[in-house]
Design an enzyme around this catalytic site. Structure first.
Site, PDB file in Angstrom:
ATOM      1  N   ASP A  81       0.837  -1.205   0.000  1.00  0.00           N
ATOM      2  CA  ASP A  81       0.000   0.000   0.000  1.00  0.00           C
ATOM      3  C   ASP A  81       0.870   1.253   0.000  1.00  0.00           C
ATOM      4  O   ASP A  81       1.705   1.431   0.888  1.00  0.00           O
ATOM      5  CB  ASP A  81      -0.877  -0.003   1.260  1.00  0.00           C
ATOM      6  N   TYR A  91       2.545   9.916   0.116  1.00  0.00           N
ATOM      7  CA  TYR A  91       3.646   9.384   0.946  1.00  0.00           C
ATOM      8  C   TYR A  91       5.010   9.724   0.344  1.00  0.00           C
ATOM      9  O   TYR A  91       6.024   9.533   0.986  1.00  0.00           O
ATOM     10  CB  TYR A  91       3.541   7.854   1.103  1.00  0.00           C
ATOM     11  N   LYS A 140      -2.853   5.912  -4.213  1.00  0.00           N
ATOM     12  CA  LYS A 140      -3.965   6.841  -3.958  1.00  0.00           C
ATOM     13  C   LYS A 140      -3.567   8.211  -4.471  1.00  0.00           C
ATOM     14  O   LYS A 140      -2.380   8.518  -4.526  1.00  0.00           O
ATOM     15  CB  LYS A 140      -4.230   6.954  -2.442  1.00  0.00           C
ATOM     16  N   HIS A 169      -7.844   9.395  -2.166  1.00  0.00           N
ATOM     17  CA  HIS A 169      -7.263   9.279  -0.831  1.00  0.00           C
ATOM     18  C   HIS A 169      -8.180   9.839   0.266  1.00  0.00           C
ATOM     19  O   HIS A 169      -8.340   9.230   1.325  1.00  0.00           O
ATOM     20  CB  HIS A 169      -5.899   9.985  -0.807  1.00  0.00           C
TER      21      HIS A 169
HETATM   22  P1  NDP Z   1      -0.060   0.634  12.085  1.00  0.00           P
HETATM   23  O1  NDP Z   1      -1.199   0.323  12.983  1.00  0.00           O
HETATM   24  O2  NDP Z   1       0.228  -0.230  10.932  1.00  0.00           O
HETATM   25  O3  NDP Z   1       1.222   0.756  13.027  1.00  0.00           O
HETATM   26  C1  NDP Z   1       2.517   0.954  12.544  1.00  0.00           C
HETATM   27  C2  NDP Z   1       3.447   1.094  13.736  1.00  0.00           C
HETATM   28  O4  NDP Z   1       3.398  -0.089  14.525  1.00  0.00           O
HETATM   29  C3  NDP Z   1       4.881   1.309  13.328  1.00  0.00           C
HETATM   30  O5  NDP Z   1       5.450   2.208  14.250  1.00  0.00           O
HETATM   31  C4  NDP Z   1       5.512  -0.071  13.469  1.00  0.00           C
HETATM   32  O6  NDP Z   1       6.870   0.053  13.816  1.00  0.00           O
HETATM   33  C5  NDP Z   1       4.705  -0.685  14.608  1.00  0.00           C
HETATM   34  N1  NDP Z   1       4.533  -2.131  14.451  1.00  0.00           N
HETATM   35  C6  NDP Z   1       4.334  -2.816  13.305  1.00  0.00           C
HETATM   36  N2  NDP Z   1       4.233  -4.128  13.545  1.00  0.00           N
HETATM   37  C7  NDP Z   1       4.363  -4.284  14.875  1.00  0.00           C
HETATM   38  C8  NDP Z   1       4.357  -5.409  15.736  1.00  0.00           C
HETATM   39  N3  NDP Z   1       4.204  -6.642  15.232  1.00  0.00           N
HETATM   40  N4  NDP Z   1       4.503  -5.202  17.071  1.00  0.00           N
HETATM   41  C9  NDP Z   1       4.685  -3.960  17.553  1.00  0.00           C
HETATM   42  N5  NDP Z   1       4.706  -2.851  16.790  1.00  0.00           N
HETATM   43  C10 NDP Z   1       4.552  -3.004  15.460  1.00  0.00           C
HETATM   44  O7  NDP Z   1      -0.295   2.171  11.626  1.00  0.00           O
HETATM   45  P2  NDP Z   1      -0.077   3.029  10.312  1.00  0.00           P
HETATM   46  O8  NDP Z   1      -0.644   4.349  10.647  1.00  0.00           O
HETATM   47  O9  NDP Z   1       1.304   2.947   9.802  1.00  0.00           O
HETATM   48  O10 NDP Z   1      -1.061   2.372   9.240  1.00  0.00           O
HETATM   49  C11 NDP Z   1      -0.661   1.345   8.359  1.00  0.00           C
HETATM   50  C12 NDP Z   1      -0.677   1.798   6.924  1.00  0.00           C
HETATM   51  O11 NDP Z   1      -1.961   2.297   6.564  1.00  0.00           O
HETATM   52  C13 NDP Z   1       0.265   2.973   6.596  1.00  0.00           C
HETATM   53  O12 NDP Z   1       1.594   2.571   6.544  1.00  0.00           O
HETATM   54  C14 NDP Z   1      -0.311   3.424   5.276  1.00  0.00           C
HETATM   55  O13 NDP Z   1       0.120   2.569   4.226  1.00  0.00           O
HETATM   56  C15 NDP Z   1      -1.813   3.263   5.529  1.00  0.00           C
HETATM   57  N6  NDP Z   1      -2.461   4.518   5.958  1.00  0.00           N
HETATM   58  C16 NDP Z   1      -3.486   5.006   5.185  1.00  0.00           C
HETATM   59  C17 NDP Z   1      -4.117   6.189   5.504  1.00  0.00           C
HETATM   60  C18 NDP Z   1      -5.189   6.706   4.619  1.00  0.00           C
HETATM   61  O14 NDP Z   1      -5.562   7.881   4.761  1.00  0.00           O
HETATM   62  N7  NDP Z   1      -5.709   5.913   3.711  1.00  0.00           N
HETATM   63  C19 NDP Z   1      -3.723   6.987   6.681  1.00  0.00           C
HETATM   64  C20 NDP Z   1      -2.668   6.373   7.473  1.00  0.00           C
HETATM   65  C21 NDP Z   1      -2.084   5.185   7.117  1.00  0.00           C
HETATM   66  P3  NDP Z   1       8.088  -0.728  13.027  1.00  0.00           P
HETATM   67  O15 NDP Z   1       8.129  -0.219  11.622  1.00  0.00           O
HETATM   68  O16 NDP Z   1       9.295  -0.342  13.801  1.00  0.00           O
HETATM   69  O17 NDP Z   1       7.778  -2.190  13.102  1.00  0.00           O
END
Ligand code: NDP
Length: 279
Positions: free
Chosen positions: A50, A55, A80, A113
């Protein structure tokens, strides 16, 4: 609980396209970080990535795809576009620019988006998406962050997205919206499915289920999403967490465990409000 050849289950979008239920989120990775993370995820077994114009990492995502050595047709790529492209012609311009940055000749899913209702041009943007699907530049079309009223306006124009990607987790299950999606055959994708790795993972219901199944709290949360037919796109740049996040298709939560996690719903969760926020 670990499996060797990790693969996500898939859901079928209206029209028949298969969408893997677990994808790699890539915000807020920059190009260099995204290239590394996408390559690693695809080599672990992810087949869904995604990204978004906003981004500013589509170049890196494309690089990661080429570096991974996985056949293009095996990978489901979502991107998006922003509000400046909310018109029939704009959707085409945005799509062509994303394809160029990604180095691809089609994307699997293109999303509006944010609805940006003050601008009131998302219906035209969606009509543009349909033309792109007809032209074979995208395989499926959808929206992101659309609330009930925004979807209704599409329905009134005779239009139905195949996907709505929304902020969704056990604390913010968005029940009204998900129910509406089900009525219209729209697949729900959960962004921030882990609540960004915060307090949710420490909740009692999550910790207990994790101990019972010998998995991590994040795996329990991601299992909660996929077990009810949602698609989740957790972001991790860490190969070990990427692997764990994908490895949720070999166990099942009991009805009691699902109910205990459902009870984590917050009465008035903090959500980004698409009537006020968008780009
Ligand atoms: P997430 O809920 O996916 O959380 C991501 C965070 O959690 C990162 O800091 C990551 O750190 C940590 N993490 C990941 N896996 C684990 C695990 N197994 N245990 C503990 N911590 C973990 O939130 P996001 O906001 O990043 O959402 C995911 C995706 O959704 C985004 O990357 C994007 O692609 C999309 N998105 C879409 C939006 C929209 O408007 N359509 C808005 C916001 C996000 P680390 O990398 O260190 O593992």
């Amino acid at each position: 609980m670990t499996s060797k050849n990790l693969r996500a289950d898939t859901v079928t979008l209206a029209g028949g396209v298969q969408l893997p239920q677990m994808g790699l989120g890539t915000w807020p990775l920059n190009d260099d970080e995204a290239a590394v993370a996408v390559k690693s995820a695809l080599q672990i077994g992810y087949r869904h990535v995604d990204t978004a114009e906003n981004y500013r990492n589509e170049v890196g995502v494309g690089q990661g795809i080429r570096d991974a050595g996985v056949a293009r047709e095996e990978i489901f790529v979502t991107t998006k576009f922003n509000k400046e492209w909310h018109s029939v012609e704009g959707a085409r311009t945005a799509c062509e620019a994303s394809l160029k940055r990604l180095g691809l000749d089609y994307v699997d899913l293109l999303l509006i988006h944010w609805p940006n209702p003050a601008q009131d041009r998302y219906v035209q943007a969606f009509e543009g998406l349909l033309k792109l699907r007809d032209a074979g530049l995208v395989r499926a079309v959808g929206v992101s962050n659309f609330k009930v009223a925004h979807l209704q306006k599409l329905f009134d124009a005779g239009l139905t997205p195949q996907v709505n990607q929304i902020e969704l987790s056990p604390t913010r299950p968005r029940k009204e919206l998900v129910a509406l999606h089900r009525v219209h055959g729209i697949v729900t994708e959960s962004w921030s499915p882990l609540d960004r790795g915060g307090d949710l993972l420490k909740a009692d219901a999550i910790q207990k289920a994790a101990a019972a199944h010998g998995v991590t709290p994040a795996q329990v949360v991601l299992r909660w999403h996929v077990q009810q037919g949602l698609v989740a796109i957790p972001k991790s740049a860490d190969p070990e967490r990427q692997r764990l996040n994908l490895d949720v298709f070999g166990f099942a939560l009991s009805a009691a465990e699902m109910a205990a996690i459902d009870a984590l719903e917050q009465p008035e969760p903090k959500l980004l409000d698409a009537d006020r926020f968008g780009h």
